[in-house]
Design an enzyme around this catalytic site. Sequence first.
Site, PDB file in Angstrom:
ATOM      1  CG  HIS A  59      57.826  45.253  59.232  1.00 54.53           C
ATOM      2  ND1 HIS A  59      56.787  45.622  58.783  1.00 54.53           N
ATOM      3  CD2 HIS A  59      57.842  45.706  60.684  1.00 54.53           C
ATOM      4  CE1 HIS A  59      55.708  45.847  59.541  1.00 54.53           C
ATOM      5  NE2 HIS A  59      56.391  45.875  60.854  1.00 54.53           N
ATOM      6  CG  ASP A  64      60.376  45.177  67.926  1.00 54.57           C
ATOM      7  OD1 ASP A  64      59.506  44.729  66.950  1.00 54.57           O
ATOM      8  OD2 ASP A  64      59.975  45.545  69.165  1.00 54.57           O
TER       9      ASP A  64
HETATM   10  C1  SDX Z   1      56.866  44.090  65.114  1.00 55.09           C
HETATM   11  O1  SDX Z   1      53.090  43.686  61.500  1.00 55.09           O
HETATM   12  C2  SDX Z   1      53.635  44.666  62.465  1.00 55.09           C
HETATM   13  O2  SDX Z   1      53.408  46.006  62.036  1.00 55.09           O
HETATM   14  C3  SDX Z   1      54.413  44.579  63.589  1.00 55.09           C
HETATM   15  C4  SDX Z   1      55.298  45.680  64.240  1.00 55.09           C
HETATM   16  C5  SDX Z   1      54.161  46.569  64.895  1.00 55.09           C
HETATM   17  O3  SDX Z   1      54.521  47.432  65.198  1.00 55.09           O
HETATM   18  O4  SDX Z   1      52.987  45.987  65.368  1.00 55.09           O
HETATM   19  O5  SDX Z   1      55.958  46.413  63.334  1.00 55.09           O
HETATM   20  C6  SDX Z   1      56.245  45.143  65.545  1.00 55.09           C
HETATM   21  O6  SDX Z   1      56.511  42.777  65.271  1.00 55.09           O
HETATM   22  C7  SDX Z   1      57.943  44.117  64.457  1.00 55.09           C
HETATM   23  C8  SDX Z   1      58.886  42.842  64.003  1.00 55.09           C
HETATM   24  C9  SDX Z   1      59.609  42.292  65.254  1.00 55.09           C
HETATM   25  N1  SDX Z   1      59.994  40.887  64.920  1.00 55.09           N
HETATM   26  C10 SDX Z   1      61.148  40.448  64.706  1.00 55.09           C
HETATM   27  O7  SDX Z   1      62.409  41.346  64.602  1.00 55.09           O
HETATM   28  C11 SDX Z   1      61.569  39.169  64.552  1.00 55.09           C
HETATM   29  C12 SDX Z   1      62.621  38.784  63.519  1.00 55.09           C
HETATM   30  N2  SDX Z   1      61.639  39.004  62.284  1.00 55.09           N
HETATM   31  C13 SDX Z   1      61.211  37.944  61.591  1.00 55.09           C
HETATM   32  O8  SDX Z   1      60.688  36.995  62.267  1.00 55.09           O
HETATM   33  C14 SDX Z   1      60.366  38.431  60.242  1.00 55.09           C
HETATM   34  O9  SDX Z   1      61.155  39.446  59.511  1.00 55.09           O
HETATM   35  C15 SDX Z   1      59.100  39.179  60.495  1.00 55.09           C
HETATM   36  C16 SDX Z   1      58.042  38.039  61.448  1.00 55.09           C
HETATM   37  C17 SDX Z   1      58.818  40.198  61.235  1.00 55.09           C
HETATM   38  C18 SDX Z   1      58.388  39.054  59.207  1.00 55.09           C
HETATM   39  O10 SDX Z   1      58.287  38.102  58.628  1.00 55.09           O
HETATM   40  P1  SDX Z   1      57.789  37.544  57.185  1.00 55.09           P
HETATM   41  O11 SDX Z   1      57.217  38.851  56.419  1.00 55.09           O
HETATM   42  O12 SDX Z   1      56.574  36.612  57.237  1.00 55.09           O
HETATM   43  O13 SDX Z   1      58.823  37.126  56.263  1.00 55.09           O
HETATM   44  P2  SDX Z   1      59.123  35.403  56.215  1.00 55.09           P
HETATM   45  O14 SDX Z   1      59.207  35.098  57.604  1.00 55.09           O
HETATM   46  O15 SDX Z   1      58.200  35.292  55.281  1.00 55.09           O
HETATM   47  O16 SDX Z   1      60.735  35.631  55.728  1.00 55.09           O
HETATM   48  C19 SDX Z   1      60.899  35.702  54.495  1.00 55.09           C
HETATM   49  C20 SDX Z   1      62.401  35.350  54.392  1.00 55.09           C
HETATM   50  C21 SDX Z   1      62.731  33.859  54.615  1.00 55.09           C
HETATM   51  O17 SDX Z   1      63.820  33.316  54.066  1.00 55.09           O
HETATM   52  P3  SDX Z   1      63.640  32.391  52.809  1.00 55.09           P
HETATM   53  O18 SDX Z   1      62.415  31.269  53.243  1.00 55.09           O
HETATM   54  O19 SDX Z   1      62.922  33.395  51.814  1.00 55.09           O
HETATM   55  O20 SDX Z   1      64.816  31.671  52.418  1.00 55.09           O
HETATM   56  O21 SDX Z   1      63.404  36.137  55.014  1.00 55.09           O
HETATM   57  C22 SDX Z   1      63.744  35.189  55.980  1.00 55.09           C
HETATM   58  C23 SDX Z   1      63.150  34.026  56.277  1.00 55.09           C
HETATM   59  O22 SDX Z   1      63.854  33.038  56.491  1.00 55.09           O
HETATM   60  N3  SDX Z   1      63.698  36.275  57.329  1.00 55.09           N
HETATM   61  C24 SDX Z   1      64.904  36.225  57.970  1.00 55.09           C
HETATM   62  C25 SDX Z   1      64.428  37.309  59.064  1.00 55.09           C
HETATM   63  N4  SDX Z   1      63.280  37.521  58.657  1.00 55.09           N
HETATM   64  C26 SDX Z   1      62.774  36.770  57.759  1.00 55.09           C
HETATM   65  N5  SDX Z   1      66.324  35.626  58.130  1.00 55.09           N
HETATM   66  C27 SDX Z   1      66.982  36.109  59.243  1.00 55.09           C
HETATM   67  N6  SDX Z   1      66.491  36.920  60.308  1.00 55.09           N
HETATM   68  C28 SDX Z   1      65.126  37.482  60.171  1.00 55.09           C
HETATM   69  N7  SDX Z   1      64.844  38.439  61.062  1.00 55.09           N
END
Ligand code: SDX
Length: 427
Positions: free
Chosen positions: A305, A362
């Site tokens: 998140h 989620d």
């Molecule tokens: C919601 O914003 C809100 O408040 C949203 C929400 C609401 O109520 O409105 O809370 C609802 O959208 C919850 C989130 C639901 N999405 C998911 O579950 C999808 C999986 N999660 C990711 O896509 C991600 O964690 C996000 C989109 C939620 C957050 O993305 P960020 O903060 O931009 O993090 P990032 O993409 O910059 O990742 C940072 C690192 C990366 O690795 P490195 O480049 O440092 O090596 O963490 C890794 C990413 O690859 N990473 C994950 C991951 N999420 C981030 N690796 C594996 N699995 C994951 N889920």
Amino acid sequence: MDESAILRVGDNEYSLPILTGSEGEKALDISNLRKDTGLITYDNGFGNTGSCRSAITFIDGEKGILRYRGYDIDELAEHSSFVETAYLLLYGVLPTSEELRQFSRVLNESSLIHEDMHHFFTGFPRTAHPMGILSTMVASLAAFYPIPDEPTTEEEQYILGSLISQVRTIAAFSYKKSIGDPIVYPSIHCRFVENFMNMMFSSPVKEYRTDPDLLRAVEVFLILHADHEQNCSTSTVRMTGSSLANLYAVVSAGISALWGKRHGGANQAVIEMLQRIHQSGDDGRKFSEQAKSGKGSERLMGFGHRVYKNYDPRATVLKKICHRVLNKDGVSDPLFDIALRLEEAALSEDYFLKRNLYPNVDFYSGLILRAVGIPQDMFTVLFTIGRMPGWLARWREMHLEPGLRIARPRQIYTGENKRNYVPIKDR
Ligand code: SDX
């Protein structure tokens, strides 16, 4: 004494005011930065940027705190109803019993959609995703329900209440149409959630009896999804609303943003991920290795998140409900067992720990909706029904804001420098 920060650019120093929120969080006010310094800021994904002042929801991502108008989310999940929470978000106070009766009356009386809109459903292919139908139908409400330029307080309450109610009706009607069943109209005798479940699952030849525990599980799901600060879809509502676009078009834009699997679409993506793991015979360990490798598009859906850097407080509540709903009458779901193992792996492995990838709202929500019998491609629609009061509360808050300006961010240009046109014969 007002706090400020000093920005030194070359030989020049600039003082930037520091703003302090009611929970003590601090922000650099850069409203005059470009005018004073010629500089803009760059913040990919806006993770470090405050877009507005708001009194609706407070999140402390480090401490896992989420409050609507000052009330902790677990208190509201325990004691409140979705309609009462919607009133709280919209108007800033818990309603008296008379205010709640009046608001409930608005939701009931506005729960129908114009009969001419029913024809739209037959125009969609059976395979149409309900989120696409929902965003289209909500935008179409503008054609049937014109909004006065300066609505009175009563008119505004009716318009906002109608949207909260009609989005639920449109969702249930789109489901019935997708399975070729006759639509079931809302009933004035049912409470909000019971009305939705009745419209979804009863039929002229089959009465739908709802288990109170399952009804409460859906109600808490909606309460937990009702608002969440400046998330992607809420920021879309603010961005679109700042141009003074029609409210139905603004909400339709919010629905489209929520549809993405990194956002509201994640609850459906979590179940699809768990089903893939289950069908492959993996217990989750192999999958989490793939997610760690970052190869392909596999991410651990339902984890991570932007704001919560430890547990999402909503996931804590939903995990308890998951146990309660899935342990009822021996209802077991192999996907839940995989989810528990995946969570255990993620909470012990360095890759996920150092990236603060904890289960988010989620991760468990899809398992609950599946146990209640909601079809998978309707999960994000339920998220939309839940989030509607939050979007409308922010639309109302921004329109009450003195000096509301159109949202118009800048950019770092990385394209070609000036060059002259070349006639096609010389290219
Ligand atoms: C919601 O914003 C809100 O408040 C949203 C929400 C609401 O109520 O409105 O809370 C609802 O959208 C919850 C989130 C639901 N999405 C998911 O579950 C999808 C999986 N999660 C990711 O896509 C991600 O964690 C996000 C989109 C939620 C957050 O993305 P960020 O903060 O931009 O993090 P990032 O993409 O910059 O990742 C940072 C690192 C990366 O690795 P490195 O480049 O440092 O090596 O963490 C890794 C990413 O690859 N990473 C994950 C991951 N999420 C981030 N690796 C594996 N699995 C994951 N889920």
